[in-house]
Write an enzyme that holds these catalytic residues in place. Sequence first.
Site: not given
Length: 493
Positions: A266-270
């Site tokens: 996911s975008k939140r992690q990279g």
Amino acid sequence: MRTRFAPSPTGFLHIGGLRTALYAYLVAKQSNGVFLLRIEDTDKEREVIGATENILRTLHWAGIPPDEGVVLDSEGRVTQRGDKGPYIQSERLAIYQKYAEDLLEKGCAYYAFDTEEDIEHMRDNEKRAGNPAPKYDASIRMRMKNALTLSEDEVQEKLKNAEPYVVRMKIPDGNVVSFTDDIRGKVEFRGLEIDDQVLLKSDGYPTYHLANVVDDELMNIDIVIRGEEWLSSTPKHLLLYEFLGWQAPRFAHVPLLLNADRTKLSKRQGDVAAEDYTAQGYLPEALLNFLALLGWNPGTPQELFTLGELVEEFSIDRIQKGGAVFDTEKLKWLQGQWMRKIPAEDFAKRIHPVVAEEIPAAALDKAFAKKASLIQDRIHFFSESADMVRFFYERPEVDNKLLVNEKQNVTEAALPEILNTLKRMLADIDDWTDEKLLETSKKTAKKHNLKLGQLLWPLRAVLTGRKFSPGATEVAEVLGKEEVLERLEAVTV
Ligand code: GLU
């Protein structure tokens, strides 16, 4: 083999999408087949401007351009090659409408005239009656406004009056659908709990399901390679193939990409957009190599693969079923490996403009290639190159703390003596080459009962002002005797 990559232009190309494209490309190329691109833009509301160009740019950058379908011309405009394509679904509406009519005629699909309110109403009623996930299925369709409940005359009347309608697929009740996936083996879906899927929307556009099946058939696709998230759509697709009297292609659903904590990438992690990686300066070779190994293994310890080698070695039966963890450390390592593999001359040419932009003196430097050769093993990205060669052009500010190094046994107290030894030693060297400098340093160290590092660490630090840089004697050779002695003189400890 004919394979395809069939993205929807609803956002920028996801890194997982690029992997899917790569796998499809490899399978096609191993048999000298065709890899085609089809833009599945039937959901106009979700379309993002520029997404198609982004997909194309990324495929070209990665070196896996499509053979058919939308391609770019040399100016980067969307164009077509020869008489094939471009395959943009929104330009093919009449084709899907024709097959929707076929299905209507065969009784495998029906007109439905329900409004959005009708459907909402049905859902509310069902929920109140204890059905938590109501579907427009065999048990409910008989209560709705469609060709199965209305008389033929009523249907004709509504069509004549241009009342909005959709065409729905008549999903048989309690069907069992099974197929053999090239990656997951036998997959079975029992008692299909699915809606009577809309095939044609009220705006005349097909849904993904209809357009996808029709095109895979018309474009003679041998194997559908796509992300695992589409697995649950496959029973609908298989039914459509059956209804239309076509033989379904093979299917290979590739595993999801996961974050290090095994949640869905996911975008939140990279970064998840492929272009985030191109913007960071990853080499196409490194990114492709990395993506190939995300979910596939060659069965040998080999880790570095050129695209050509991947075409040779890749096989679907070595793709894993489970999710593949996106290991950014591995990507960075591969990037370093591929950086080193660039032929030296090429490397110098590629970093020269990047460096010259920041350091004007480098622009006309005839000896730039030599300097470039010294940093090639030491950078991961071209963008690091200017900082890495700056000390060749500008005297660095040297922080005296950098000269001290406990590990090398260089103490503050010993520094004045070491610097004097260096100055005397260097002043005496005439044959100013890396080899000679190194050889003399070794002899001098021995004579003064020092370790080589005790001499060369401070020398390197003085010359470069950096913790990491090419070696002291390599740098000294390039700088020349006079400059080296002057830099040493300038230090006061
Ligand atoms: N249009 C779908 C997507 O955006 C394609 C899925 C498939 O390959 O069938 O991924």
